[in-house]
Design a protein around this motif. Structure first.
Motif, mmCIF file in Angstrom:
data_model
loop_
_atom_site.group_PDB
_atom_site.id
_atom_site.type_symbol
_atom_site.label_atom_id
_atom_site.label_comp_id
_atom_site.label_asym_id
_atom_site.label_seq_id
_atom_site.Cartn_x
_atom_site.Cartn_y
_atom_site.Cartn_z
ATOM 1 N N ILE A 53 43.024 43.359 -76.941
ATOM 2 C CA ILE A 53 44.352 43.293 -75.723
ATOM 3 C C ILE A 53 45.377 44.139 -75.904
ATOM 4 O O ILE A 53 46.164 44.776 -76.560
ATOM 5 C CB ILE A 53 44.488 41.595 -76.856
ATOM 6 C CG1 ILE A 53 43.937 41.213 -77.593
ATOM 7 C CG2 ILE A 53 46.270 41.463 -76.726
ATOM 8 C CD1 ILE A 53 44.264 40.058 -78.672
ATOM 9 N N TYR B 254 50.523 33.998 -71.170
ATOM 10 C CA TYR B 254 49.094 34.730 -70.402
ATOM 11 C C TYR B 254 48.763 35.861 -71.263
ATOM 12 O O TYR B 254 49.849 35.785 -71.407
ATOM 13 C CB TYR B 254 49.402 35.139 -69.098
ATOM 14 C CG TYR B 254 50.877 36.001 -69.054
ATOM 15 C CD1 TYR B 254 50.001 37.202 -69.586
ATOM 16 C CD2 TYR B 254 51.628 35.693 -68.303
ATOM 17 C CE1 TYR B 254 50.298 38.916 -69.203
ATOM 18 C CE2 TYR B 254 52.660 36.999 -69.015
ATOM 19 C CZ TYR B 254 51.951 38.859 -68.507
ATOM 20 O OH TYR B 254 53.046 39.951 -68.587
ATOM 21 N N LEU B 255 47.579 35.428 -71.148
ATOM 22 C CA LEU B 255 47.296 37.029 -72.360
ATOM 23 C C LEU B 255 46.227 37.869 -71.481
ATOM 24 O O LEU B 255 45.622 37.885 -70.726
ATOM 25 C CB LEU B 255 45.407 36.345 -73.313
ATOM 26 C CG LEU B 255 45.418 37.252 -74.430
ATOM 27 C CD1 LEU B 255 46.026 37.875 -74.659
ATOM 28 C CD2 LEU B 255 44.250 36.687 -74.553
ATOM 29 N N ARG B 256 46.661 38.846 -71.207
ATOM 30 C CA ARG B 256 45.952 40.909 -70.371
ATOM 31 C C ARG B 256 45.325 40.924 -71.894
ATOM 32 O O ARG B 256 46.303 42.048 -72.451
ATOM 33 C CB ARG B 256 47.417 41.484 -69.885
ATOM 34 C CG ARG B 256 46.936 42.505 -68.982
ATOM 35 C CD ARG B 256 47.448 43.153 -68.168
ATOM 36 N NE ARG B 256 49.149 42.305 -67.851
ATOM 37 C CZ ARG B 256 48.919 42.448 -66.570
ATOM 38 N NH1 ARG B 256 47.268 42.960 -65.859
ATOM 39 N NH2 ARG B 256 50.146 41.934 -66.021
ATOM 40 N N ARG C 235 49.124 26.543 -75.495
ATOM 41 C CA ARG C 235 50.067 27.716 -76.672
ATOM 42 C C ARG C 235 49.233 26.763 -77.694
ATOM 43 O O ARG C 235 48.393 27.806 -78.263
ATOM 44 C CB ARG C 235 51.344 27.050 -76.584
ATOM 45 C CG ARG C 235 51.709 28.429 -78.019
ATOM 46 C CD ARG C 235 53.459 28.850 -77.559
ATOM 47 N NE ARG C 235 54.207 29.486 -78.265
ATOM 48 C CZ ARG C 235 55.309 29.378 -78.787
ATOM 49 N NH1 ARG C 235 56.229 28.903 -77.909
ATOM 50 N NH2 ARG C 235 55.859 30.579 -80.266
ATOM 51 N N LEU D 124 43.783 33.523 -79.455
ATOM 52 C CA LEU D 124 43.888 35.026 -80.165
ATOM 53 C C LEU D 124 43.646 35.358 -81.399
ATOM 54 O O LEU D 124 43.872 36.407 -81.875
ATOM 55 C CB LEU D 124 45.671 35.518 -79.835
ATOM 56 C CG LEU D 124 46.634 34.756 -78.925
ATOM 57 C CD1 LEU D 124 48.018 34.355 -79.080
ATOM 58 C CD2 LEU D 124 46.255 36.553 -78.120
ATOM 59 N N SER E 37 54.081 34.285 -74.821
ATOM 60 C CA SER E 37 53.860 33.308 -75.122
ATOM 61 C C SER E 37 54.945 32.011 -74.330
ATOM 62 O O SER E 37 54.304 31.095 -74.497
ATOM 63 C CB SER E 37 54.324 33.106 -76.796
ATOM 64 O OG SER E 37 55.371 33.236 -76.800
ATOM 65 N N PHE F 243 45.230 29.271 -77.125
ATOM 66 C CA PHE F 243 46.089 30.405 -76.948
ATOM 67 C C PHE F 243 45.895 30.998 -78.754
ATOM 68 O O PHE F 243 45.695 31.917 -79.551
ATOM 69 C CB PHE F 243 47.126 30.934 -76.109
ATOM 70 C CG PHE F 243 47.296 31.261 -75.282
ATOM 71 C CD1 PHE F 243 46.101 32.351 -74.328
ATOM 72 C CD2 PHE F 243 47.329 30.303 -74.175
ATOM 73 C CE1 PHE F 243 46.021 32.671 -73.313
ATOM 74 C CE2 PHE F 243 46.372 30.160 -73.355
ATOM 75 C CZ PHE F 243 46.689 31.391 -72.325
ATOM 76 N N GLU F 244 47.051 30.228 -79.487
ATOM 77 C CA GLU F 244 47.721 30.797 -81.156
ATOM 78 C C GLU F 244 47.078 30.147 -82.366
ATOM 79 O O GLU F 244 47.283 30.434 -82.554
ATOM 80 C CB GLU F 244 49.480 30.146 -80.857
ATOM 81 C CG GLU F 244 49.522 31.258 -79.586
ATOM 82 C CD GLU F 244 51.363 31.215 -80.005
ATOM 83 O OE1 GLU F 244 51.660 30.740 -80.574
ATOM 84 O OE2 GLU F 244 52.066 31.437 -79.487
ATOM 85 N N GLN G 146 48.906 42.478 -73.901
ATOM 86 C CA GLN G 146 50.066 42.101 -73.859
ATOM 87 C C GLN G 146 49.923 40.284 -74.175
ATOM 88 O O GLN G 146 48.441 40.122 -73.619
ATOM 89 C CB GLN G 146 50.897 42.065 -72.595
ATOM 90 C CG GLN G 146 51.759 41.448 -73.115
ATOM 91 C CD GLN G 146 52.934 42.001 -71.566
ATOM 92 O OE1 GLN G 146 52.165 42.043 -70.473
ATOM 93 N NE2 GLN G 146 53.957 41.953 -71.598
ATOM 94 N N TYR G 147 50.065 39.657 -75.078
ATOM 95 C CA TYR G 147 50.760 38.285 -74.962
ATOM 96 C C TYR G 147 51.670 38.168 -75.137
ATOM 97 O O TYR G 147 52.697 37.964 -75.512
ATOM 98 C CB TYR G 147 49.927 37.178 -76.070
ATOM 99 C CG TYR G 147 50.171 36.265 -76.749
ATOM 100 C CD1 TYR G 147 49.493 35.415 -75.333
ATOM 101 C CD2 TYR G 147 50.630 35.606 -77.331
ATOM 102 C CE1 TYR G 147 49.427 33.722 -75.856
ATOM 103 C CE2 TYR G 147 50.950 34.712 -77.270
ATOM 104 C CZ TYR G 147 50.255 33.566 -76.342
ATOM 105 O OH TYR G 147 50.512 31.812 -76.409
#
Length: 201
Positions: free
Chosen positions: A104, A113-115, A85, A96, A109, A89-90, A106-107
């Motif tokens: 992007i 998952y990141l769509r 995370r 992100l 946390s 991701f972050e 949707q994310y």
């Protein structure tokens, strides 16, 4: 004239993608850019702290997910759930923060998952729980800090690799500090389709 036509007909997403890639190409070192050809399946980056390993992994995975066939899933795997995370991701160099927000959708946390707007999804997994990788399938993966995967390293690697069977050319990029563990020695041994590059702090 051709460039003008391309720019005038481009969508906001295309413009954001081109700007992102041009910005990265202007700053990336050669070792941070895997070859464009299809001759490799594993690209390993061994380097010290501050060498840009996270940025390398995030840039490659983000671009791969955006350019790949629509709707395919991808993985980001790190030593712990927190690493997935707060680094992959972050983090400052995480997905992100390098993928343009225009791309992007949707994310989440809590589920890691990141769509993206092209339908691709990047799922996060931890080496703490290799069995969670037993069922999912993917078209590509970024394995971060593989030398810190600990006692579950081989199980995590094997489970993830079994699932990489979607798309025309499934491949992985892994990043790690250069610890001489038995597992790292195994995945850096010469093998067809495997490229290993070295870096320093």
């Amino acid at each position: 004239e051709r460039q003008r036509e391309l720019l005038e007909g481009a969508t906001p997403e295309q413009l954001a993608f081109w700007h992102w890639q041009l910005s990265w190409l202007k700053t990336a070192r050669t070792s941070q850019l895997p070859p464009d050809d299809e001759a490799w399946t594993e690209y390993g980056v061994r380097a010290g702290r501050g060498a840009g390993k996270t940025r390398t992994g995030a840039e490659w995975l983000g671009r791969t997910a955006w350019e790949g066939p629509d709707g395919l899933p991808y993985y980001a795997v790190a030593p712990t759930q927190r690493d997935v995370r707060f680094v992959c991701f972050e983090g400052q160099s995480g997905l992100l923060n390098i993928i343009p927000p225009e791309l992007i959708e949707q994310y989440v946390s809590s589920d890691l998952y990141l769509r993206l707007k092209n339908g691709a999804i990047i799922y996060g997994f931890s080496a703490e729980k290799p069995d969670r990788l037993r069922g999912p399938q993917g078209a590509g993966a970024w394995f971060d800090e593989v030398a810190a995967w600990g006692v579950n390293a081989e199980d995590t690697w094997d489970m993830a690799m079994f699932g990489l069977r979607l798309g025309p050319n499934p491949r992985i990029l892994w990043t790690s500090t250069p610890r001489p563990t038995a597992f790292v020695r195994k995945i850096t041994a010469p093998k067809k389709g495997r490229i290993i590059v070295q870096g320093s702090s």
